[in-house]
Structure formats: structure tokens, C-alpha cells
Scaffold this motif. Sequence first.
Motif, PDB file in Angstrom:
ATOM      1  N   THR A   1      39.533  43.568  31.530  1.00 29.51           N
ATOM      2  CA  THR A   1      38.876  42.418  32.151  1.00 29.51           C
ATOM      3  C   THR A   1      38.965  42.540  33.673  1.00 29.51           C
ATOM      4  O   THR A   1      40.069  42.739  34.209  1.00 29.51           O
ATOM      5  CB  THR A   1      39.520  41.091  31.715  1.00 29.51           C
ATOM      6  OG1 THR A   1      39.383  40.951  30.295  1.00 29.51           O
ATOM      7  CG2 THR A   1      38.861  39.903  32.396  1.00 29.51           C
TER       8      THR A   1
ATOM      9  N   GLY B   1      37.099  40.992  37.585  1.00 28.01           N
ATOM     10  CA  GLY B   1      36.444  39.820  38.130  1.00 28.01           C
ATOM     11  C   GLY B   1      35.509  40.154  39.273  1.00 28.01           C
ATOM     12  O   GLY B   1      35.629  41.203  39.917  1.00 28.01           O
TER      13      GLY B   1
ATOM     14  N   THR C   1      35.047  43.319  30.114  1.00 23.59           N
ATOM     15  CA  THR C   1      34.536  41.980  30.410  1.00 23.59           C
ATOM     16  C   THR C   1      34.560  41.770  31.916  1.00 23.59           C
ATOM     17  O   THR C   1      35.559  42.093  32.579  1.00 23.59           O
ATOM     18  CB  THR C   1      35.408  40.899  29.740  1.00 23.59           C
ATOM     19  OG1 THR C   1      35.355  41.060  28.324  1.00 23.59           O
ATOM     20  CG2 THR C   1      34.940  39.500  30.119  1.00 23.59           C
TER      21      THR C   1
ATOM     22  N   LEU D   1      34.347  38.820  34.591  1.00 19.41           N
ATOM     23  CA  LEU D   1      34.327  37.400  34.927  1.00 19.41           C
ATOM     24  C   LEU D   1      33.565  37.235  36.247  1.00 19.41           C
ATOM     25  O   LEU D   1      33.736  38.029  37.170  1.00 19.41           O
ATOM     26  CB  LEU D   1      35.749  36.864  35.069  1.00 19.41           C
ATOM     27  CG  LEU D   1      36.677  37.082  33.866  1.00 19.41           C
ATOM     28  CD1 LEU D   1      38.090  36.591  34.187  1.00 19.41           C
ATOM     29  CD2 LEU D   1      36.137  36.369  32.627  1.00 19.41           C
TER      30      LEU D   1
ATOM     31  N   TYR E   1      31.949  34.515  39.434  1.00 20.56           N
ATOM     32  CA  TYR E   1      32.045  33.209  40.076  1.00 20.56           C
ATOM     33  C   TYR E   1      31.187  33.175  41.330  1.00 20.56           C
ATOM     34  O   TYR E   1      31.263  34.085  42.172  1.00 20.56           O
ATOM     35  CB  TYR E   1      33.502  32.913  40.451  1.00 20.56           C
ATOM     36  CG  TYR E   1      33.710  31.538  41.044  1.00 20.56           C
ATOM     37  CD1 TYR E   1      33.816  30.415  40.231  1.00 20.56           C
ATOM     38  CD2 TYR E   1      33.785  31.363  42.427  1.00 20.56           C
ATOM     39  CE1 TYR E   1      33.999  29.144  40.777  1.00 20.56           C
ATOM     40  CE2 TYR E   1      33.972  30.102  42.976  1.00 20.56           C
ATOM     41  CZ  TYR E   1      34.082  28.997  42.149  1.00 20.56           C
ATOM     42  OH  TYR E   1      34.258  27.748  42.684  1.00 20.56           O
TER      43      TYR E   1
ATOM     44  N   GLU F   1      42.043  31.729  39.131  1.00 17.94           N
ATOM     45  CA  GLU F   1      41.544  31.404  37.792  1.00 17.94           C
ATOM     46  C   GLU F   1      41.255  32.674  36.997  1.00 17.94           C
ATOM     47  O   GLU F   1      41.510  32.731  35.782  1.00 17.94           O
ATOM     48  CB  GLU F   1      40.279  30.556  37.901  1.00 17.94           C
ATOM     49  CG  GLU F   1      39.736  30.130  36.546  1.00 17.94           C
ATOM     50  CD  GLU F   1      38.499  29.247  36.647  1.00 17.94           C
ATOM     51  OE1 GLU F   1      37.897  28.959  35.593  1.00 17.94           O
ATOM     52  OE2 GLU F   1      38.139  28.854  37.770  1.00 17.94           O
ATOM     53  N   MET F   2      40.740  33.686  37.674  1.00 20.71           N
ATOM     54  CA  MET F   2      40.450  34.945  36.984  1.00 20.71           C
ATOM     55  C   MET F   2      41.722  35.642  36.520  1.00 20.71           C
ATOM     56  O   MET F   2      41.738  36.262  35.444  1.00 20.71           O
ATOM     57  CB  MET F   2      39.633  35.859  37.892  1.00 20.71           C
ATOM     58  CG  MET F   2      38.212  35.372  38.104  1.00 20.71           C
ATOM     59  SD  MET F   2      37.274  36.419  39.255  1.00 20.71           S
ATOM     60  CE  MET F   2      35.656  35.625  39.172  1.00 20.71           C
TER      61      MET F   2
ATOM     62  N   THR G   1      44.362  34.217  35.440  1.00 16.80           N
ATOM     63  CA  THR G   1      44.811  33.536  34.221  1.00 16.80           C
ATOM     64  C   THR G   1      43.995  33.955  33.001  1.00 16.80           C
ATOM     65  O   THR G   1      44.443  33.782  31.863  1.00 16.80           O
ATOM     66  CB  THR G   1      44.724  32.006  34.376  1.00 16.80           C
ATOM     67  OG1 THR G   1      43.350  31.616  34.528  1.00 16.80           O
ATOM     68  CG2 THR G   1      45.513  31.546  35.605  1.00 16.80           C
ATOM     69  N   LYS G   2      42.827  34.494  33.231  1.00 16.42           N
ATOM     70  CA  LYS G   2      41.975  34.941  32.132  1.00 16.42           C
ATOM     71  C   LYS G   2      42.083  36.448  31.898  1.00 16.42           C
ATOM     72  O   LYS G   2      41.293  37.017  31.146  1.00 16.42           O
ATOM     73  CB  LYS G   2      40.525  34.560  32.411  1.00 16.42           C
ATOM     74  CG  LYS G   2      40.302  33.048  32.430  1.00 16.42           C
ATOM     75  CD  LYS G   2      38.857  32.695  32.717  1.00 16.42           C
ATOM     76  CE  LYS G   2      38.648  31.183  32.695  1.00 16.42           C
ATOM     77  NZ  LYS G   2      37.235  30.815  33.004  1.00 16.42           N
ATOM     78  N   GLY G   3      43.048  37.076  32.559  1.00 19.24           N
ATOM     79  CA  GLY G   3      43.330  38.479  32.272  1.00 19.24           C
ATOM     80  C   GLY G   3      42.765  39.499  33.232  1.00 19.24           C
ATOM     81  O   GLY G   3      42.950  40.721  33.042  1.00 19.24           O
TER      82      GLY G   3
END
Length: 338
Positions: A158, A160, A189, A191, A193, A210-211, A213-215
Motif C-alpha cells: 500500500t 499513498g 493499492t 491511497l 488525497y 491518515e494514510m 493508519t491504512k498501511g
Amino acid sequence: MNMKKIVALLLAVVMVLGLAACGGKEASSGSKLKIGMVTDTGGVNDQSFNQGAWEGLQRLAEEDPTFEVSYLESKTDADYASNIQTFIDEKYDLIISVGFMLAGATREAAEANPDQKFAIIDDDSNQDLANVACLMFAQEQCSYLVGVIAGTMTKTGTVGYVQGMVSESMNLFGIGFISGVKAANPDATVLQYNANAFGDAAVGSAAATEMFTKGADIIYHAAGGTGNGVINACADNGIYAIGVDYDQSFIAPETVISSAMKRVDNGVQDICKALKDGKFAGGVRKYSLTDGGVDIAPTTTLLTPEALAAVEQAKKDILDGKVTVPTTQDACPDFILK
């Protein structure tokens, strides 16, 4: 006075006049060319493309005293038109607008002052105006390259991406990055923003947090000063970051693994030299990987051997025509920012 003396006297007069004419031409060519740069709201020390453009102009003036360079910072959008008008009033030879956000103000000024020459970075909406040179960069290409790096180096699968604002030009960063990530790691993946700001480091920091926290273990930004918040948040959390426009490794040497570089410094120098040579023309001037207009940053100490090999192969494939980096959302459906 005999005829020989008269002829000699006339020849002497002609020679004196000729030397005077040459002297006048030299004095004229020695006059300064005044170049004014208007920043966007990121400011001249944004550690990104405003700073890169200004450093390019400074180097040009140091190397060629013909040029006199200056800048005006825009604190808010309302400053764009007034800053441009200041340079017009002061009779600058070329006014350079940094960033697509100045497109409207540049058009208005260019239409009202058809004899004034302008250049604008990262916007081609004014290409129909004969007095505006649009300096465009293949940002999708350098973004693709750092996408390949991110896709190769991610351990969580993941990554971002933080974008400063949604526009046709800015979207090229995201489209290129996501295409590169997917080329190197189809299952990754990304992410995404939209910060909707180029000068808000707090927003960038919050988006990056925030990213995490989503891995996400690698985050790329194309967000000007907002991206400094991304980089600092990554550094605070031991997460890798990827910079933009400028080699941003100096901001966080332990965590900025690369940067997608647009050589805006070369671009502004190029249009200034064209002005001096009498070759200024309106329309689009495009800079790409082919002519060194875009690339990854020269700082590669944090890249793994696998990432280095992958990015070099990606460069070769682009230059050889084996890979054409997408430039539309239709060609990159994974890009979802609106």
C-alpha cells in the motif's frame, strides 16, 4: 584643396561615422533584459517548483549579466494580477508566471497588453495567445518513474499519493504515479488525497498520517508547500516519502527516497535565452525525459538495487517507445481524484 585630399577627408569621415555606429550598436546590445517572476501562493522558498524556477533565473543572471531578474511573491490568489501589473508598469521584458493557478490573471494581462511577453509554467490554456509561451513538462513521465520505485520498494503493498489540487495538468502527476506503481506491482493499492491547497503543510501532514493508519509505507506528493507537511509527517513516523519538482531529499535525508523532478530551472532559462536571441514565440514548449526536462532526482542512496534497476529499465522503455505513459483518467481508471 586638391581632389586627393578631399577624397581622403571624406574617407576619414566615413570611417569615424562607421566606428560611431558600431559603438552605438554595442551599447544597445549591452542593455539589460529585465525578467520578472511571479510565484503562486507556495512562495519563492517552497522547496519545490517556485524555488526551482527562481534558482534557475539566478544562475542565468550570474552566468549572463545581460539578464536582470526579480520576483514577486503571491500571498493569496488576489496578488496574482497586481504582481503581474507591477512588472508591466516597470516595463519588464518578460514576465514568468509560476503555476497553472496564475492562468487567468496571465491571460487577462496578456490580452490587455499584447506587446508584453509572458511565460507560464504548467499551463497550456493560453497557448492561443502570441505573447504567451506555455512551458509544459511531461510530469506524467517522472511521476511514472517514482511510481515504479514505490511499487518496487513497498513492503505493505500500500502506497499513498497526495495532490495539491485537481486540474487537467495536476492530474498528470497522479495518473503517471499510479501507472508506474501498477506497472511494477499490479496488486498494490494506491491511497489518494486531494489537499485542495498548495501552501498548507498541516493539511499535508494530516493526509499522510491518515494514510499511515491504512498501511501506506511510501507516500508521494505533488502538492507544493502542502507536500512539505507530507514529508515531515513521514519523517516523524519513519515512513518513506517521495518529493516533487525539486530534489527534496535535503528536507528529510533519512526518509525521502527520491523525487520526481521537473527541470523548471532549465525551462525558464530556455525561454529567457530565446527572448535574448529574438526567438521568443507564443504557444507550447514541452520538456520531457527525451531532452532531460524531467527525471528522478540524482540522490539515490536510499533506493534498493532492485528499484534502481527497475527505474533505469522504465526510462529505457519510455525513451525506446516501448512504454507510453498514460495521460488521461480513461487510460488510468485507478486514478480517482475529482
